[in-house]
Design an enzyme around this catalytic site. Sequence first.
Site, PDB file in Angstrom:
ATOM      1  N   ARG A   1      -3.047  34.954  33.782  1.00 48.20           N
ATOM      2  CA  ARG A   1      -2.409  34.726  32.819  1.00 48.20           C
ATOM      3  C   ARG A   1      -3.460  33.208  32.518  1.00 48.20           C
ATOM      4  O   ARG A   1      -2.781  33.064  31.292  1.00 48.20           O
ATOM      5  CB  ARG A   1      -0.706  33.782  33.832  1.00 48.20           C
TER       6      ARG A   1
ATOM      7  N   LYS B   1       0.926  28.711  28.592  1.00 43.86           N
ATOM      8  CA  LYS B   1       1.080  27.610  29.833  1.00 43.86           C
ATOM      9  C   LYS B   1      -0.022  26.732  29.331  1.00 43.86           C
ATOM     10  O   LYS B   1      -0.877  26.784  29.762  1.00 43.86           O
ATOM     11  CB  LYS B   1       1.053  28.271  31.088  1.00 43.86           C
TER      12      LYS B   1
ATOM     13  N   GLU C   1      15.119  29.092  31.947  1.00 43.63           N
ATOM     14  CA  GLU C   1      14.254  28.454  33.338  1.00 43.63           C
ATOM     15  C   GLU C   1      14.310  26.355  33.218  1.00 43.63           C
ATOM     16  O   GLU C   1      15.000  26.238  32.337  1.00 43.63           O
ATOM     17  CB  GLU C   1      12.903  28.406  32.794  1.00 43.63           C
TER      18      GLU C   1
HETATM   19  N1  PXG Z   1       8.790  27.360  33.918  1.00 40.60           N
HETATM   20  C1  PXG Z   1       8.006  26.865  34.039  1.00 40.60           C
HETATM   21  C2  PXG Z   1       8.141  26.208  32.949  1.00 40.60           C
HETATM   22  C3  PXG Z   1       6.459  26.482  35.488  1.00 40.60           C
HETATM   23  O1  PXG Z   1       6.120  25.509  34.605  1.00 40.60           O
HETATM   24  C4  PXG Z   1       7.368  28.415  36.282  1.00 40.60           C
HETATM   25  C5  PXG Z   1       8.202  28.284  35.340  1.00 40.60           C
HETATM   26  C6  PXG Z   1       6.767  29.551  37.582  1.00 40.60           C
HETATM   27  O2  PXG Z   1       5.651  29.999  37.443  1.00 40.60           O
HETATM   28  P1  PXG Z   1       5.095  30.063  38.799  1.00 40.60           P
HETATM   29  O3  PXG Z   1       4.139  31.202  37.902  1.00 40.60           O
HETATM   30  O4  PXG Z   1       5.162  28.886  39.366  1.00 40.60           O
HETATM   31  O5  PXG Z   1       5.794  31.207  40.419  1.00 40.60           O
HETATM   32  C7  PXG Z   1       6.580  27.224  35.966  1.00 40.60           C
HETATM   33  C8  PXG Z   1       5.132  26.675  36.981  1.00 40.60           C
HETATM   34  C9  PXG Z   1       3.493  21.482  38.445  1.00 40.60           C
HETATM   35  C10 PXG Z   1       3.338  22.253  38.637  1.00 40.60           C
HETATM   36  O6  PXG Z   1       2.211  20.041  38.977  1.00 40.60           O
HETATM   37  C11 PXG Z   1       3.775  23.527  38.070  1.00 40.60           C
HETATM   38  C12 PXG Z   1       4.200  25.344  37.731  1.00 40.60           C
HETATM   39  C13 PXG Z   1       3.821  25.600  39.153  1.00 40.60           C
HETATM   40  C14 PXG Z   1       2.823  24.482  40.188  1.00 40.60           C
HETATM   41  C15 PXG Z   1       2.579  23.223  39.718  1.00 40.60           C
HETATM   42  O7  PXG Z   1       4.201  20.670  38.296  1.00 40.60           O
HETATM   43  N2  PXG Z   1       4.493  25.490  37.349  1.00 40.60           N
END
Ligand code: PXG
Length: 287
Positions: free
Chosen positions: A52, A151, A184
Amino acid sequence: MALQVYISGNWVDREDAKISVFDHGLLYGDGVFEGMRSYSGKVFQLQEHLDRLWESARAIQLQIPGSKEEMATAVKETLRRNDLADAYVRLVVTRGSGTLGLDPNRCCNPEVIIITDKIALYPQEYYEKGLELITAATIRNHPAALSPRIKSLNYLNNILAKMEGARAGCVEALMLNHKGEVAECTGDNIFIVRRGSLLTPPIDAGILEGITRNVVLELARQQAIPVAEIAFTRHDIFIAQECFLTGSAAEVIPVVKLDDRMIGDGVPGPITLRLIKAFAALVHSTG
Ligand code: PXG
């Protein structure tokens, strides 16, 4: 010993972990990142996170220095140097230093940063009793403006919604897309259970394709729970039997209220609890 941070080939103490004020990651949010977790010293879904990260970089025409294998080695070495087994791992790739202008072509040295630290979890109470959400007035970025699939270091869209949540006393906030459909949350994907089926918005609702989301969809299929990636609205959450969020940091966390309205029976539901259990078993088996 001070926490060791990796910056473009070197490990430095956290106080010395600095990059230029001319870096376009800082000046324009021009860069990409990943947030991952390690369990018992092993990064969960490392390959998927690297894939990703490379796709996010590709989407913004940013060439990440080195290979995925080299990045994986650097991640493992950073965890080893910090003697961390259960940790939060943040990968950041910035456009690098350039001139005080938008032009990314004037930046020639992308910076690669790896930060590992103890994971700050949501309080256990939320996993047992469930979260409350509000719907943010801030809609998710229009995919044709800045795709939520990237991201990127530009997270203001999510931060503005998170601030709305915080003002209402919620740790997460629901974000709708430009069509008024559920997208989301600010850092988590959303699922509902309706008549025994597990539903989650499709990627083209304008969301990040969460890695935890994909793992949970797979776990549900293995457990013969019918699943569908389908667009839905707030209405569907209000009439749902269950609701939960997924994310690398949160794992699987129940939601029991939206905009002060109770979802289902107002307690974590049976399918949510089954998936929390299956997820815990998976992360502790494969790491
Ligand atoms: N939507 C958004 C907008 C995110 O930023 C997810 C969904 C979940 O994705 P994953 O791949 O983690 O299942 C995210 C993930 C942080 C932090 O430090 C943010 C995320 C993941 C881990 C840490 O704020 N966001």
